[in-house]
Design a protein around this motif. Structure first.
Motif, short mmCIF file in Angstrom:
data_model
loop_
_atom_site.label_atom_id
_atom_site.label_comp_id
_atom_site.label_asym_id
_atom_site.label_seq_id
_atom_site.Cartn_x
_atom_site.Cartn_y
_atom_site.Cartn_z
N ARG A 12 3.99 -11.73 -11.52
CA ARG A 12 2.90 -10.76 -11.56
C ARG A 12 2.45 -10.45 -10.15
NH1 ARG A 12 -1.57 -11.85 -15.67
NH2 ARG A 12 -2.02 -9.72 -15.05
N ASN A 13 1.95 -9.24 -9.99
CA ASN A 13 1.30 -8.88 -8.74
C ASN A 13 -0.08 -9.53 -8.79
OD1 ASN A 13 -0.15 -7.71 -6.68
ND2 ASN A 13 0.56 -5.63 -7.09
N ASP A 15 -2.59 -9.35 -7.02
CA ASP A 15 -3.70 -8.44 -6.76
C ASP A 15 -4.18 -7.75 -8.03
OD1 ASP A 15 -3.72 -9.06 -4.05
OD2 ASP A 15 -2.26 -7.48 -3.59
N GLU A 16 -3.37 -7.79 -9.08
CA GLU A 16 -3.73 -7.16 -10.35
C GLU A 16 -4.25 -8.16 -11.39
OE1 GLU A 16 -0.26 -4.99 -11.52
OE2 GLU A 16 -0.42 -3.60 -9.84
N PRO A 18 -7.04 -10.26 -12.95
CA PRO A 18 -8.50 -10.16 -12.89
C PRO A 18 -9.19 -11.34 -12.18
CG PRO A 18 -7.74 -9.48 -15.04
CD PRO A 18 -6.55 -10.02 -14.30
N ALA A 21 -9.57 -10.55 -8.45
CA ALA A 21 -10.08 -9.24 -8.06
C ALA A 21 -10.93 -9.36 -6.80
CB ALA A 21 -10.89 -8.63 -9.18
#
Length: 78
Positions: A12-13, A15-16, A18, A21
């Motif tokens: 997964r990225n 930065d995405e 939650p 964040a």
């Protein structure tokens, strides 16, 4: 439990995600994330009754054979 925790992050990225964040996803931040999830698993009983006696926990993540970061602290409620 660890596989379940890491499945939130695999491929997964970050930065995405939650939980991260607005944060820089350093290895230290990731170690704290894993620490918090393991402590929650201990508190919920997911690691079985023997885990109740765990008083401290250290999570170490290795970036390479020469670079790593850790987060350690008390396990509240044990």
């Amino acid at each position: 439990v660890l596989r379940y925790i890491l499945a939130e992050l695999n491929y997964r990225n970050l930065d995405e995600v939650p939980a991260f964040a607005g944060r820089n996803t350093t290895t230290e931040v990731l170690a704290r994330f894993v620490f918090d999830r393991v402590v929650a698993a201990i508190a919920s009983g997911a690691l079985g009754p023997g885990a109740v006696g765990i008083r401290e926990l250290r999570v170490t993540l290795h970036e390479s054979h020469v670079a790593s970061a850790s987060y350690e602290g008390p396990v509240r409620g044990s």
